[in-house]
Scaffold this motif. Sequence first.
Motif, PDB file in Angstrom:
ATOM      1  N   TYR A   1      13.408   7.969  12.322  1.00 46.53           N
ATOM      2  CA  TYR A   1      13.141   8.595  11.028  1.00 46.53           C
ATOM      3  C   TYR A   1      14.119   9.729  10.723  1.00 46.53           C
ATOM      4  CZ  TYR A   1       8.602   6.324  10.265  1.00 46.53           C
ATOM      5  OH  TYR A   1       7.599   5.413  10.033  1.00 46.53           O
TER       6      TYR A   1
ATOM      7  N   ALA B   1       3.986   9.810  15.048  1.00 46.53           N
ATOM      8  CA  ALA B   1       4.449   8.573  14.417  1.00 46.53           C
ATOM      9  C   ALA B   1       3.642   8.263  13.159  1.00 46.53           C
ATOM     10  CB  ALA B   1       4.351   7.411  15.403  1.00 46.53           C
ATOM     11  N   LEU B   2       2.312   8.394  13.264  1.00 46.37           N
ATOM     12  CA  LEU B   2       1.464   8.159  12.100  1.00 46.37           C
ATOM     13  C   LEU B   2       1.748   9.191  11.012  1.00 46.37           C
ATOM     14  CD1 LEU B   2      -0.879   6.706  10.693  1.00 46.37           C
ATOM     15  CD2 LEU B   2      -2.456   8.256  11.903  1.00 46.37           C
TER      16      LEU B   2
ATOM     17  N   SER C   1       4.555  10.824  10.517  1.00 38.58           N
ATOM     18  CA  SER C   1       5.871  10.556   9.928  1.00 38.58           C
ATOM     19  C   SER C   1       5.813   9.380   8.970  1.00 38.58           C
ATOM     20  CB  SER C   1       6.894  10.269  11.034  1.00 38.58           C
ATOM     21  OG  SER C   1       7.009  11.369  11.913  1.00 38.58           O
ATOM     22  N   TYR C   2       5.073   8.352   9.364  1.00 34.58           N
ATOM     23  CA  TYR C   2       4.938   7.184   8.489  1.00 34.58           C
ATOM     24  C   TYR C   2       4.296   7.569   7.160  1.00 34.58           C
ATOM     25  CZ  TYR C   2       3.037   2.873   6.573  1.00 34.58           C
ATOM     26  OH  TYR C   2       2.695   1.856   5.730  1.00 34.58           O
TER      27      TYR C   2
ATOM     28  N   HIS D   1       6.659   9.672   4.920  1.00 32.66           N
ATOM     29  CA  HIS D   1       7.691   8.862   4.271  1.00 32.66           C
ATOM     30  C   HIS D   1       7.092   7.900   3.245  1.00 32.66           C
ATOM     31  CE1 HIS D   1      10.198  10.421   7.492  1.00 32.66           C
ATOM     32  NE2 HIS D   1      11.243   9.948   6.867  1.00 32.66           N
ATOM     33  N   ARG D   2       5.936   7.355   3.574  1.00 33.90           N
ATOM     34  CA  ARG D   2       5.308   6.392   2.663  1.00 33.90           C
ATOM     35  C   ARG D   2       4.863   7.045   1.354  1.00 33.90           C
ATOM     36  NH1 ARG D   2       4.478   0.719   2.358  1.00 33.90           N
ATOM     37  NH2 ARG D   2       2.641   0.340   1.086  1.00 33.90           N
TER      38      ARG D   2
END
Length: 504
Positions: free
Chosen positions: A67, A187-188, A190-191, A194-195
């Motif tokens: 990312y 990770a969750l 960051s997702y 970005h989403r």
Amino acid sequence: MKKASRFEKVAARCWNVLNEGKPFTPVFIIGLFLLYHAGEWSQLSFWQDGGMAFLWTLPLLALYFTYDFPLHLRTFLWIPFAAAYWLWGGSYLFGLFGLAIGLYFFFTVIFWGTIYYHLRIGTTLWNFTRFWKLVLKNSDSTSGNAQEQIPKFLTLLVVIESAFRLQEIGHQAAGSLVYLYFAATVALFSYLVHRLLFTWKPKEYETYTQNAPADKPLAKKVYMVVIDGCNKDRLEVARSPFLDWLKENGTEFRNMETVYPARTVVCFSSMFTGTYPRYHGIKSNMVYKHGINTESIFDCLRAIGKKGIMLAVAHLVDAFGDDVYTYTAVTKNDVVDTKIINRAKQIVEEEDPDLLIVQLISTDQTGHSRGVFYDEYLEKIAEADALVADFYEWLKARGELEDAAFIVCADHGQSDGIGGHGHLDEGERFVPFIVHGPMIEKGVKVDSWQSLVSVAPTIAYLMGAPYPKEARGPVLTDAIAPSTLQTGEKTNGRADSYYRHSGA
């Protein structure tokens, strides 16, 4: 002008490991960890415990490699740092933090911004007095993006150092799952960031190029000059009489957008394949697998017995291979573009290519080393303008432009900071784009949105070549004179003289 040597090509690839933000982060963390514990290298237990600490840090390293955190998303990187600091404590790491930040600014400001640029392009040894400001403001997806790199490597230092200390005292087994849970949570996080918040990527064409080919070639040749890193807004205030003339006597696309990420090798790959990074496979200047995955305009010209050449810096070989004639980028910045134009003339004389693409680099290098919002950058745009005019007049005097299209554009813009480009900050997205020639409409200003993925299909249309197989961009038909658009017949107009019409 000298070609890029084999050593320069290898050196350029090695430099990209440190220059590009994604590979820089793990390299910097591992190197810093080893340096901090240099006194323990003789102990076997250090390598055993350090190796295990690295393994528990690896998921987070992989996540931060995956990312980017563009523009305002960088602010969110401080949340994982605060969580890591709270989970494992960090007050005992202030010395390590200080070492990390000190080495980071030594690398970016002194080594990169001063020594490297002085040796490569002749920038003053006092460049550090300005470069530190550019590093702090930079939004580019490189190692010189302080607002992204600092929270990333501080978080990773807390994780790897705490894992190492727990390993040393034999408590790692009990705490190992915490590192995995932490990485999964980040990770969750960051997702979702970005989403939900990463909303400024350029829109893309979903279908392949739809235009029917012209009945016959409209242009015998195409000459294209790419002024690397030319900020469209700064061009408007720079002294550029030739480009002003070209706009009035050709077609100007006022809303031509680059691709994401706006890195030189990515943009060139998209321009000359007509498609996006996920199809041609080039996603940064750091190329892990050499060669594009799709057909290029050079392949399409070969299919009809024509030849295209790109005169460019060494790292574009990683995308286009032997279609690139390289020049050395280890040249003083005040003479490099002049040497490039002289080399382009030599190629025309010796090889007479049907398509010649020339990359000018001085404007981009000035933006990176000295910043965009300074007089030096405007001076480089003015210099590029004069050199493009010289090349145009030289081609015209040889009769090369009577049946040729002449295109001037940029691959990406530049923003504040180290001439930032990549994350599509202000000044990066939209680029100058001008088309001129006897088959091109005069004095037309196209205000509708366009994309640089239209470059390859448009060149193919003009030259009677098939479109690259993955090409998405539509042909820029707004630039083509109606009398030639459908039938393939040229207009009767000849290439005008800039000097005759401008009084220059």
